[in-house]
Motif scaffolding. Structure first.
Motif, mmCIF file in Angstrom:
data_model
loop_
_atom_site.group_PDB
_atom_site.id
_atom_site.type_symbol
_atom_site.label_atom_id
_atom_site.label_comp_id
_atom_site.label_asym_id
_atom_site.label_seq_id
_atom_site.Cartn_x
_atom_site.Cartn_y
_atom_site.Cartn_z
ATOM 1 N N SER A 161 90.108 32.173 49.437
ATOM 2 C CA SER A 161 90.520 30.857 49.911
ATOM 3 C C SER A 161 91.248 30.178 48.776
ATOM 4 O O SER A 161 90.871 30.332 47.621
ATOM 5 N N SER A 194 79.209 22.507 36.307
ATOM 6 C CA SER A 194 79.713 22.723 37.663
ATOM 7 C C SER A 194 80.883 21.791 37.976
ATOM 8 O O SER A 194 81.350 21.721 39.106
ATOM 9 N N THR A 197 83.948 23.413 39.768
ATOM 10 C CA THR A 197 83.725 24.389 40.842
ATOM 11 C C THR A 197 84.652 24.090 42.021
ATOM 12 O O THR A 197 84.765 22.935 42.444
ATOM 13 N N GLY A 198 85.322 25.133 42.501
ATOM 14 C CA GLY A 198 86.256 24.963 43.614
ATOM 15 C C GLY A 198 87.686 24.711 43.160
ATOM 16 O O GLY A 198 88.594 24.648 43.980
ATOM 17 N N TYR A 199 87.876 24.570 41.835
ATOM 18 C CA TYR A 199 89.210 24.265 41.312
ATOM 19 C C TYR A 199 89.759 25.408 40.463
ATOM 20 O O TYR A 199 89.014 26.151 39.835
ATOM 21 N N ILE A 224 85.323 29.357 33.487
ATOM 22 C CA ILE A 224 84.245 29.669 34.428
ATOM 23 C C ILE A 224 82.968 28.915 34.075
ATOM 24 O O ILE A 224 82.136 28.664 34.943
ATOM 25 N N GLY A 227 82.520 26.131 36.073
ATOM 26 C CA GLY A 227 82.556 26.483 37.488
ATOM 27 C C GLY A 227 83.940 26.804 38.033
ATOM 28 O O GLY A 227 84.070 27.206 39.184
ATOM 29 N N ARG A 229 87.421 28.393 39.162
ATOM 30 C CA ARG A 229 87.813 29.730 39.614
ATOM 31 C C ARG A 229 88.574 30.435 38.480
ATOM 32 O O ARG A 229 88.458 31.629 38.301
#
Lengths: 466, 194
Positions: A161, A194, A197-199, A224, A227, A229
């Motif tokens: 995604s 975190s 996270t998602g970025y 990482i 969090g 990517r």
């Protein structure tokens, strides 16, 4: 509207967008190692499938190898079997392997860049979360699981995604004694383990531009740990100069063509990020972590948070758990605290510049007699360079032994571990419970701060001995 | 991959934030070359004193007899750290089919989905409601309806999952089958981008 650097590369690699699902993303380069690949090879074989593009894969053995006497058979039977399995699999499936004893062997995220395999604009994956390191070249690089390794084996593509995009701008000049490791530890301490996270993160700003490629890799490496990517930096002349002439770098007319396309890899002025963070480089001190995730970091001169500063019950409980594991007290200072071990190595800080930094501090001095050391170059090439520059003599004169290339004590998997209950100032990337061995207490810091601890046997502000 | 449609089960509450994959499965257990048998080492260093299976730590939730079930409920940022899929394999091998948290790390979430373990993201408030339940209480997860219910109170929340992954999970399909069928398109992409 313009595009971000991330979007330019991502869009170019989308083979197909599945409706209300992930994108099928083409992968240019796939690195593999002994730990996260065997089940992917056997998975492919079970399906009766072939590796689709084996020539786009490069393998090495790094996580589960000894860093002494590599010329002898590996003592641990399970480790030996895992490393031998990689050799067999690579032979069977036509994958180039830089295994133990090979002159290009080393930590996967050290050898990719140093051999010129890692290039701007590429999509790069590896079954290892620190694959984000390669983003320093302006590539989209991220860690994947073993099922995904199998996907790339099968079809040279991965299902992902599209992440959101974040830009972190670091402007200004770094203070004396502050290096790129401190920048990333500072960022993670600011936004938490975190916080991204998602970025996918792009690092920008004058302080980033001023860094060498190796220093940039240290920053992208730890993306990482908040969090993210992955992390990336737009390529510039520093990047091009680093790549030019390396073993697998493009040459001649191909170089000119590639260079022209690399120069298009930047975030457009009118591109939009989902989140943007600004950091003043002058606010950053030499950093050290005190807890059990990389977000628990502070200035080496700082004091640990008080218990009262936590309002959320679970957060308070987690902080107390971390303090108990680390054997520390809320509100205390770390400065002057004795440590027993120093680890200099890992995909975060095991490159030649890291060794030069450490050598510059310990030259003509003796290590503290109580300190045990694990000093581990990231690759055979780095080890060779250390000798070529005479740094090995500086280390030997200081009473410090240099080992052979591998992940070593970063992850408590191979022979190199930190004993339970002991403190270790580590240039690696994770301070999780048991990360460097059951019960080991990790304090993450820069190579400079590690060098200072090496000399004094204590947590020391490097600026006090510069 | 095993399919999953609906499940009603007791749950195991793990009230710890930032559970990293080194805790889920320590690196010394990553020497295996197969996917089997990781469950016995799940949370190894939280489960046993000095790595000794005869000395379970009584304060760790997996060792508390009153808690059981195929649903693990953890505090925020579950699965952060290393990309090791061994973490998902150990959770699956232990017998969990669903992991509930208010926040998952990216790579773990993908790894779980690729192994038939459903990650369910709930709000902080709903997570606290779950933690407030007793050991006998059950949760019901309905993937088709994308709902999670606390059966004792009837409290319910919807959760997100993209429809592609949902279809895979409901039917036990995996991504590799999908990609293998896409080879002509991938070859065409390669040709166009040489």
């Amino acid at each position: 509207m313009g595009k971000t650097l991330f979007e330019k590369i991502w869009d170019k690699h989308v083979v197909k967008q599945i409706e209300d699902g992930p994108s099928v993303v083409y992968i240019d380069k796939h690195f593999i190692h002994e730990v996260t690949s065997p089940q992917a090879f056997s998975g492919i074989e079970k399906r009766g499938a072939q590796l689709f593009r084996p020539q786009q894969i490069v393998a090495t053995a790094d996580h589960n190898v000894p860093t002494m006497q590599q010329e002898l058979p590996i003592k641990d039977a399970l480790s030996k079997f895992q490393v031998d399995t990689l050799i067999d699999n690579c032979k069977k499936h036509g994958v180039e392997l830089y295994g133990l004893g090979h002159k290009y062997q080393g930590i996967v995220h050290v050898i990719g860049p140093e051999l010129g395999i890692t290039q701007p604009g590429m999509t790069i994956v590896c079954g290892d979360s620190h694959t984000s390191t390669h983003g320093a070249f302006g590539s989209i690089a991220f860690g994947i699981g073993t099922s995904e390794v199998e996907m790339v084996f099968a079809a040279q593509c991965i299902m992902q995604s599209k992440p959101k995009v974040m830009r972190i701008n670091i402007d200004g000049a770094l203070k004396n004694g502050v290096v790129s490791k401190d920048i990333i530890l500072y960022i993670i301490a600011q936004i938490s383990a975190s916080g991204a996270t998602g970025y996918f993160v792009e690092y920008a700003g004058s302080a980033i531009r001023a860094l060498s490629m190796e220093a940039r890799m240290t920053i992208c490496n730890m993306s990482i740990e908040m969090g993210a990517r992955g992390g990336m930096i737009a390529p510039d002349q520093t990047t091009f100069d680093y790549i030019k002439g390396r073993l697998f770098a493009p040459q001649g007319a191909d170089w000119d063509k590639k260079l022209a396309s690399w120069k298009e890899l930047y975030t457009d002025a009118d591109a939009k990020f989902d989140v943007e963070i600004n950091i003043n480089a002058e606010d950053i001190d030499p950093m050290i972590t005190y807890g059990t995730n990389p977000g628990m970091g502070l200035s080496v001169r700082g004091t640990l948070p008080t218990i009262e500063s936590f309002t959320d019950a679970t957060e308070k409980q987690n902080y107390e758990k971390a303090l108990a594991y680390m054997g520390l007290t809320a509100g205390q200072s770390l400065l002057g605290m004795p440590v027993q071990n120093v680890f200099i190595g890992s995909c975060t800080n095991s490159r030649i510049e890291d060794f030069r930094l450490v050598a510059s501090i310990i030259k003509g001095k003796q290590k503290d007699p109580t300190i045990k050391t694990l000093i581990v170059p990231g690759s055979q090439e780095v080890a060779k360079q250390i000798k070529a520059e005479g740094l090995d003599k500086i280390f030997a004169d200081a009473g410090v032994e240099i080992r052979q290339a591998g992940c070593s004590a970063c992850l408590g998997m191979n022979e190199d571990k930190i004993p339970a209950g002991e403190y270790c100032v580590s240039t690696s990337n994770r301070n999780f419970e048991g990360r460097q061995g059951a019960g080991a207490r990790t304090l993450l810091a820069s190579p400079l701060t590690a060098a200072a601890a090496l000399l004094t046997g204590k947590i020391t502000d490097i600026r006090d001995i510069l | 991959m095993q399919s999953l449609q609906k499940i009603t089960s007791q749950f195991i509450p793990l009230r710890i934030e930032n559970v990293d994959t080194d805790q889920i499965i320590p690196a010394r257990f990553l020497k295996a070359t197969t996917k089997d048998g990781f469950g016995k080492n799940l949370f190894r260093d939280w489960r046993y004193e000095n790595d000794d299976e005869t000395k379970p730590k009584v304060d760790f939730v997996l060792n508390q007899k009153q808690y059981s079930g195929a649903i693990l409920v953890a505090a925020k940022n579950f699965g952060c750290g290393s990309s090791r899929e061994h973490a998902a394999w150990s959770i699956q091998d232990y017998g969990f089919k669903v992991v509930v948290s208010s926040f998952f790390a990216d790579i773990f979430k993908n790894n779980a989905l690729n192994n038939g373990v459903l990650p369910v993201t709930v709000s902080d408030a709903f997570l606290q409601q779950i933690f407030a339940q007793g050991a006998e209480d059950t949760l019901s997860v309905d993937l088709e309806a994308q709902t999670i219910t606390i059966d004792a109170t009837g409290a319910q929340e919807k959760f997100d999952i993209n429809s592609y992954k949902k279809t895979c999970m409901l039917n036990g399909y995996d991504d590799i089958d999908y990609l293998l069928n896409m080879k002509p398109e991938i070859e065409a992409y390669e040709k166009a981008n040489q």
